[in-house]
Design a protein around this motif. Structure first.
Motif, PDB file in Angstrom:
ATOM      1  N   LYS A  30       0.821  -1.206   0.000  1.00  0.00           N
ATOM      2  CA  LYS A  30       0.000   0.000   0.000  1.00  0.00           C
ATOM      3  C   LYS A  30       0.860   1.264   0.000  1.00  0.00           C
ATOM      4  O   LYS A  30       0.490   2.277  -0.606  1.00  0.00           O
ATOM      5  CB  LYS A  30      -0.945  -0.003   1.210  1.00  0.00           C
ATOM      6  N   ARG A  31       2.006   1.196   0.703  1.00  0.00           N
ATOM      7  CA  ARG A  31       2.899   2.347   0.764  1.00  0.00           C
ATOM      8  C   ARG A  31       3.850   2.421  -0.432  1.00  0.00           C
ATOM      9  O   ARG A  31       4.689   3.296  -0.508  1.00  0.00           O
ATOM     10  CB  ARG A  31       3.727   2.291   2.056  1.00  0.00           C
ATOM     11  N   ILE A  96      25.978 -10.799  -0.219  1.00  0.00           N
ATOM     12  CA  ILE A  96      26.021 -11.475  -1.528  1.00  0.00           C
ATOM     13  C   ILE A  96      24.745 -11.174  -2.313  1.00  0.00           C
ATOM     14  O   ILE A  96      24.771 -10.921  -3.517  1.00  0.00           O
ATOM     15  CB  ILE A  96      26.216 -12.990  -1.340  1.00  0.00           C
ATOM     16  N   GLY A  97      23.610 -11.181  -1.617  1.00  0.00           N
ATOM     17  CA  GLY A  97      22.345 -10.898  -2.275  1.00  0.00           C
ATOM     18  C   GLY A  97      22.322  -9.524  -2.921  1.00  0.00           C
ATOM     19  O   GLY A  97      21.961  -9.378  -4.093  1.00  0.00           O
ATOM     20  N   PHE A  98      22.711  -8.506  -2.167  1.00  0.00           N
ATOM     21  CA  PHE A  98      22.683  -7.145  -2.703  1.00  0.00           C
ATOM     22  C   PHE A  98      23.825  -6.872  -3.680  1.00  0.00           C
ATOM     23  O   PHE A  98      23.640  -6.161  -4.669  1.00  0.00           O
ATOM     24  CB  PHE A  98      22.745  -6.125  -1.560  1.00  0.00           C
ATOM     25  N   LYS A  99      24.978  -7.457  -3.424  1.00  0.00           N
ATOM     26  CA  LYS A  99      26.160  -7.164  -4.237  1.00  0.00           C
ATOM     27  C   LYS A  99      26.059  -7.770  -5.627  1.00  0.00           C
ATOM     28  O   LYS A  99      26.393  -7.117  -6.634  1.00  0.00           O
ATOM     29  CB  LYS A  99      27.407  -7.695  -3.521  1.00  0.00           C
ATOM     30  N   TRP A 100      25.600  -9.012  -5.719  1.00  0.00           N
ATOM     31  CA  TRP A 100      25.637  -9.720  -6.993  1.00  0.00           C
ATOM     32  C   TRP A 100      24.278 -10.127  -7.560  1.00  0.00           C
ATOM     33  O   TRP A 100      24.155 -10.382  -8.748  1.00  0.00           O
ATOM     34  CB  TRP A 100      26.533 -10.947  -6.885  1.00  0.00           C
ATOM     35  N   MET A 101      23.260 -10.208  -6.718  1.00  0.00           N
ATOM     36  CA  MET A 101      21.965 -10.673  -7.200  1.00  0.00           C
ATOM     37  C   MET A 101      20.949  -9.551  -7.377  1.00  0.00           C
ATOM     38  O   MET A 101      19.918  -9.732  -8.012  1.00  0.00           O
ATOM     39  CB  MET A 101      21.411 -11.738  -6.237  1.00  0.00           C
ATOM     40  N   LEU A 102      21.230  -8.392  -6.795  1.00  0.00           N
ATOM     41  CA  LEU A 102      20.272  -7.285  -6.833  1.00  0.00           C
ATOM     42  C   LEU A 102      20.973  -5.990  -7.251  1.00  0.00           C
ATOM     43  O   LEU A 102      20.791  -4.940  -6.627  1.00  0.00           O
ATOM     44  CB  LEU A 102      19.607  -7.112  -5.458  1.00  0.00           C
ATOM     45  N   LYS A 103      21.724  -6.055  -8.314  1.00  0.00           N
ATOM     46  CA  LYS A 103      22.499  -4.894  -8.752  1.00  0.00           C
ATOM     47  C   LYS A 103      21.622  -3.712  -9.142  1.00  0.00           C
ATOM     48  O   LYS A 103      22.062  -2.561  -9.062  1.00  0.00           O
ATOM     49  CB  LYS A 103      23.404  -5.287  -9.922  1.00  0.00           C
ATOM     50  N   ASN A 104      20.413  -3.978  -9.591  1.00  0.00           N
ATOM     51  CA  ASN A 104      19.506  -2.908  -9.991  1.00  0.00           C
ATOM     52  C   ASN A 104      18.372  -2.693  -8.994  1.00  0.00           C
ATOM     53  O   ASN A 104      17.355  -2.082  -9.321  1.00  0.00           O
ATOM     54  CB  ASN A 104      18.930  -3.207 -11.380  1.00  0.00           C
ATOM     55  N   HIS A 105      18.550  -3.209  -7.784  1.00  0.00           N
ATOM     56  CA  HIS A 105      17.526  -3.081  -6.745  1.00  0.00           C
ATOM     57  C   HIS A 105      18.206  -2.673  -5.442  1.00  0.00           C
ATOM     58  O   HIS A 105      18.412  -3.499  -4.550  1.00  0.00           O
ATOM     59  CB  HIS A 105      16.776  -4.399  -6.561  1.00  0.00           C
ATOM     60  N   ARG A 106      18.541  -1.406  -5.343  1.00  0.00           N
ATOM     61  CA  ARG A 106      19.285  -0.937  -4.171  1.00  0.00           C
ATOM     62  C   ARG A 106      18.692   0.338  -3.584  1.00  0.00           C
ATOM     63  O   ARG A 106      19.396   1.195  -3.082  1.00  0.00           O
ATOM     64  CB  ARG A 106      20.765  -0.738  -4.537  1.00  0.00           C
ATOM     65  N   ASP A 107      17.367   0.450  -3.659  1.00  0.00           N
ATOM     66  CA  ASP A 107      16.672   1.583  -3.069  1.00  0.00           C
ATOM     67  C   ASP A 107      16.158   1.169  -1.681  1.00  0.00           C
ATOM     68  O   ASP A 107      16.241   0.001  -1.287  1.00  0.00           O
ATOM     69  CB  ASP A 107      15.522   2.003  -3.989  1.00  0.00           C
ATOM     70  N   TYR A 108      15.610   2.142  -0.985  1.00  0.00           N
ATOM     71  CA  TYR A 108      15.076   1.892   0.355  1.00  0.00           C
ATOM     72  C   TYR A 108      14.046   0.772   0.344  1.00  0.00           C
ATOM     73  O   TYR A 108      14.086  -0.129   1.189  1.00  0.00           O
ATOM     74  CB  TYR A 108      14.451   3.183   0.891  1.00  0.00           C
ATOM     75  N   LYS A 109      13.130   0.811  -0.620  1.00  0.00           N
ATOM     76  CA  LYS A 109      12.078  -0.206  -0.672  1.00  0.00           C
ATOM     77  C   LYS A 109      12.658  -1.598  -0.908  1.00  0.00           C
ATOM     78  O   LYS A 109      12.102  -2.600  -0.453  1.00  0.00           O
ATOM     79  CB  LYS A 109      11.054   0.126  -1.754  1.00  0.00           C
ATOM     80  N   ASP A 110      13.796  -1.655  -1.601  1.00  0.00           N
ATOM     81  CA  ASP A 110      14.437  -2.950  -1.855  1.00  0.00           C
ATOM     82  C   ASP A 110      15.022  -3.537  -0.576  1.00  0.00           C
ATOM     83  O   ASP A 110      14.939  -4.741  -0.338  1.00  0.00           O
ATOM     84  CB  ASP A 110      15.518  -2.790  -2.924  1.00  0.00           C
TER      85      ASP A 110
END
Length: 263
Positions: A30-31, A96-110
């Motif tokens: 919702k947010r 590892i998740g943020f560094k290599w698996m979520l390269k384009n998902h690094r915002d607050y909501k992520d």
């Protein structure tokens, strides 16, 4: 006979463990804070690093009673091992998740979504499934099936211990177990944001901070598991304080992560 309040407690633990992550999922959506890929990666990282890799190491290191290491009864060494294992496996997994698996998902909501995935699946696997297991065992004990079918397949002491736990665990302990999952979700969200901040700013020391904070949070539960600390209310009070601090950090870091976000 199984105490009615105990059954109610099991059901309460089950409800809290399901409702807490589901409620946050709905609220985040919702947010517009929900990001599906980080949510899924958070679940995957918890299962792989905590439930597979960390538990495999525990099988090698921890004695069958779960309260000491295999080669020593030293409680301090057990606690040191337990808290560092939890901190290293879970926080390195997040990294590892943020560094290599979520390269384009690094915002607050992520970061929020990753933490919810991590803590939410933990709540389901440990809190909800634990309650379901207790309900099934209680039903089997009530009907006599446990003594006929389960007890003969287990060592006598283990069967007696399981039966005693199901028969005598009070309502309040099940409620505490459910609330503990809520505290854990808050902490996992905060640590996910801290690790994300480290990845975003290329400062690995933030991952070290996350490992140390995770280890510090687990000191009281490890002391309780080692039978050094016996007051479960104190253990949960400490977990609550960590959850409050985690919530405050989650709010405070919002502006930092939303400025210049990548996803």
């Amino acid at each position: 006979m199984i105490n009615t309040m105990a059954i109610t407690g099991m059901a309460t633990q089950l409800a809290i463990s399901f409702i807490a992550p589901l409620g946050l999922l709905i609220y985040f959506r919702k947010r517009k804070w929900l990001s599906w890929k980080p949510l899924g990666i958070g679940m995957l990282i918890f299962i792989l690093f905590s439930q597979v890799l960390e538990k495999t190491l525990h099988m090698i290191m921890i004695d069958a009673d779960g309260a000491s290491l295999k080669w020593t009864d030293n409680a301090a060494l057990f606690v040191l091992y337990a808290v560092l294992a939890a901190g290293i496996f879970e926080e390195v997994g997040r990294y590892i998740g943020f560094k290599w698996m979520l390269k384009n998902h690094r915002d607050y909501k992520d970061g929020l979504s990753f933490g919810l995935g991590h803590g939410g699946i933990e709540a389901v696997l440990i809190g909800a499934f634990g309650a379901i297991n207790a309900i099934v065992l209680a039903s089997m004990i009530q009907s006599g099936t446990f003594d006929k079918m389960i007890a003969p397949t287990l060592p006598k002491e283990q069967a007696a211990l399981i039966k005693d736990m199901v028969l005598h665990t009070p309502f309040s302990m099940y409620v505490l177990a459910g609330l503990e999952r809520v505290f854990a979700i808050a902490f996992h969200i905060a640590m996910s944001l801290l690790v994300l901040l480290g990845v975003r700013e290329q400062k690995f020391r933030y991952i070290i901070y996350a490992i140390l904070l995770h280890a510090l949070m687990d000191v009281a539960p490890a002391l309780y598991q080692a039978r050094v600390m016996t007051n479960i209310w104190l253990v949960e009070a400490i977990a609550f304080l960590f959850a409050v601090a985690a919530f405050l950090f989650t709010r405070r870091v919002k502006d930092t992560l939303e400025d210049g976000g990548e996803g």
